[in-house]
Design an enzyme around this catalytic site. Structure first.
Site, PDB file in Angstrom:
ATOM      1  N   HIS A 112      -2.129   2.500  -2.005  1.00 14.02           N
ATOM      2  CA  HIS A 112      -3.390   3.258  -1.997  1.00 14.02           C
ATOM      3  C   HIS A 112      -3.873   3.448  -3.432  1.00 14.02           C
ATOM      4  O   HIS A 112      -3.070   3.668  -4.342  1.00 14.02           O
ATOM      5  CB  HIS A 112      -3.192   4.630  -1.328  1.00 14.02           C
ATOM      6  CG  HIS A 112      -3.432   4.598   0.158  1.00 14.02           C
ATOM      7  ND1 HIS A 112      -2.817   5.456   1.030  1.00 14.02           N
ATOM      8  CD2 HIS A 112      -4.242   3.803   0.916  1.00 14.02           C
ATOM      9  CE1 HIS A 112      -3.239   5.196   2.273  1.00 14.02           C
ATOM     10  NE2 HIS A 112      -4.091   4.199   2.224  1.00 14.02           N
ATOM     11  N   ASP A 133      -5.181   5.767  -5.127  1.00 14.09           N
ATOM     12  CA  ASP A 133      -4.846   6.948  -5.931  1.00 14.09           C
ATOM     13  C   ASP A 133      -3.444   6.855  -6.523  1.00 14.09           C
ATOM     14  O   ASP A 133      -3.053   7.704  -7.319  1.00 14.09           O
ATOM     15  CB  ASP A 133      -5.015   8.248  -5.125  1.00 14.09           C
ATOM     16  CG  ASP A 133      -4.239   8.276  -3.817  1.00 14.09           C
ATOM     17  OD1 ASP A 133      -4.155   7.233  -3.149  1.00 14.09           O
ATOM     18  OD2 ASP A 133      -3.722   9.359  -3.454  1.00 14.09           O
ATOM     19  N   HIS A 134      -2.710   5.801  -6.177  1.00 17.22           N
ATOM     20  CA  HIS A 134      -1.349   5.630  -6.708  1.00 17.22           C
ATOM     21  C   HIS A 134      -1.225   4.417  -7.631  1.00 17.22           C
ATOM     22  O   HIS A 134      -0.192   4.267  -8.287  1.00 17.22           O
ATOM     23  CB  HIS A 134      -0.342   5.513  -5.554  1.00 17.22           C
ATOM     24  CG  HIS A 134      -0.283   6.753  -4.720  1.00 17.22           C
ATOM     25  ND1 HIS A 134       0.756   7.653  -4.791  1.00 17.22           N
ATOM     26  CD2 HIS A 134      -1.172   7.267  -3.824  1.00 17.22           C
ATOM     27  CE1 HIS A 134       0.520   8.661  -3.959  1.00 17.22           C
ATOM     28  NE2 HIS A 134      -0.646   8.446  -3.366  1.00 17.22           N
ATOM     29  N   HIS A 193       3.317   6.345   6.870  1.00 23.26           N
ATOM     30  CA  HIS A 193       2.057   6.740   6.246  1.00 23.26           C
ATOM     31  C   HIS A 193       0.991   5.856   6.898  1.00 23.26           C
ATOM     32  O   HIS A 193       1.308   5.113   7.825  1.00 23.26           O
ATOM     33  CB  HIS A 193       2.163   6.527   4.718  1.00 23.26           C
ATOM     34  CG  HIS A 193       0.985   7.012   3.929  1.00 23.26           C
ATOM     35  ND1 HIS A 193       0.378   8.215   4.160  1.00 23.26           N
ATOM     36  CD2 HIS A 193       0.298   6.443   2.891  1.00 23.26           C
ATOM     37  CE1 HIS A 193      -0.630   8.364   3.307  1.00 23.26           C
ATOM     38  NE2 HIS A 193      -0.700   7.295   2.529  1.00 23.26           N
TER      39      HIS A 193
HETATM   40 ZN   LIG Z   1      -1.993   9.475  -2.024  1.00 19.87          ZN
HETATM   41 ZN   LIG Z   2      -1.554   7.203   0.512  1.00 20.03          ZN
END
Ligand SMILES: [Zn+2]
Ligand SMILES: [Zn+2]
Length: 405
Positions: free
Chosen positions: A71, A73-74, A204
């Protein structure tokens, strides 16, 4: 068994926000310091700036990067960081020295940078990591002053990514494909004389991974008061038969587990007489985003610290919803509540829990209103954990992992 193990083991939280960053929380990035070496877990956008501001992490000391999942944001901070590392090799993190690593001109100058002698950077991540790194570097015409390789942690359903002739980035070395062991639901990621790393999949919305770093047991304490007189008593024979002038120079050898004996086999000093029992290694668990971490539980027992996301919480001010409703919505988005994190830490018998990856609603500044919200979030985790050792991370929070007795 290592002689001294790792002395300083600490986590620095460089970013503690979730999908949407805020003025008070950067995207996710966690640095694990093992003495001078640095390993990063996730590199959200802006991580290199956080690294530059950090007082205790040096960009040039980064040896390994672990990505929990892909993702944005990572991982959006990874290409830029790799370009910056081009000029930070050697440990400096002075921005003047590292000028313009990712600007157009910087990319050109990086092309001419001679490859450093430092070992290549090791990157670990789920399927797709290799292509992500390669494509972002190639598409931006970036050349690095260091080589790197990507090891992918593959599920059975993942296809191994073949690298065609000429497809790799010029600084890319051949990484490995690690296939999950389906009997243990884990990957043996890495081990050296300091520690081992095991990983396991998490639930997830996309493939996500949890990492367990276990320090090797360290040699027991040497009782110098016992050892010195014995060596002193035998100094003449040590000098004549072992040709060692200073008998005290043998202390390190004994501490490392070696017996001091003469050529005829006579034992002068045995480690069992003067060295205490080995000290167990520490265990650090860093989980990616997750709504269910059942598979990794067996590897996390007795952890010194667990880093767990706690994206959403039911606060007392949220009058229009219930804890059950918040948990359901949070799980539906692939995430966890503080209670879920606390419950996991309890199941693992962990010594401490650090919560991170907070919704942008939960500010990371020092305003009393923000601190009050974070105290409430912390209390929700403590309630399930049954242990008071819970911290809600904020950007630049440093969590020391003390050595076991
Ligand atoms: Zn995240
Ligand atoms: Zn995530």
């Amino acid at each position: 068994m290592s002689e001294g193990g790792v002395v300083q083991l600490e986590l620095t939280f460089l970013g503690t926000g979730s999908a949407l960053p805020s003025a008070t929380r950067n995207h996710t990035c966690i640095a694990l310091r093992l003495d001078a070496a640095v390993w990063l877990f996730d590199v959200g956008e802006g991580s290199q700036h956080q690294l530059m501001k950090s007082a205790n992490i040096r960009i040039g000391k980064i040896e390994k990067i672990f990505l929990t999942h892909l993702h944005g944001d990572h991982v959006f901070g990874l290409p830029g960081l790799l370009c910056t590392m081009t000029n930070a090799v050697g440990g400096g993190n002075n921005r003047e020295e590292e000028s313009a690593a990712v600007s157009e001109e910087g990319s050109e100058s990086a092309t001419t940078t001679t490859s450093s002698k430092r070992p290549p950077l090791q990157i670990y991540g789920p399927s797709g990591t290799r292509k992500y790194v390669r494509n972002s570097l190639k598409s931006s015409y970036s050349r690095l002053g260091l080589d790197y390789l990507v090891h992918e942690l593959l599920l059975n359903s993942d296809e191994a990514t073949k690298t065609e002739e000429g497809e790799a980035h010029p600084n890319e070395l051949q990484g490995t494909d690690l296939i999950i062991d389906t009997t243990t639901n884990s990957w043996s990621v890495f081990e050296d004389e300091r520690c081992s790393v095991i990983a396991s999949p998490l639930t997830h919305t996309v493939p996500s991974i949890g990492f367990v770093v276990t320090e090797r047991p360290a040699a027991g304490k040497l009782n110098i008061d016992l050892a010195k007189p014995i060596l002193e008593r035998h100094k003449d024979v040590i000098a004549s038969q072992l040709k060692i002038k200073n008998p005290m120079s043998l202390l390190a050898k004994v501490k490392a587990g070696n017996t001091v004996s003469l050529p005829d086999g006579t034992v002068i000093l045995s480690p069992s007489d003067v060295v205490g029992p080995p000290r167990p290694g520490r265990k650090v668990v860093v989980l990616g985003d997750t709504s269910d971490n059942e598979l990794i539980v067996p590897f996390c027992s007795d952890a010194d610290v667990i880093v767990h996301e706690a994206t959403n919480a039911k606060l007392s001010s949220d009058l229009r919803t219930t804890e059950e409703e918040v948990e359901k919505t949070t799980k539906d988005h692939g995430h966890s509540t503080p209670q879920m994190a606390g419950s996991f830490a309890k199941r693992c018998g962990a010594k401490s829990l650090v919560l991170t990856h907070f919704s942008q609603r939960y500010k990371g500044d020092k305003d009393e209103a923000s601190l009050s919200v974070m105290r409430e979030i912390r209390d929700l985790a403590v309630r399930e954990f049954g242990c008071d050792n819970v911290t809600t991370a904020y950007d630049f929070y440093v969590h020391d992992v003390p050595r076991r007795k």
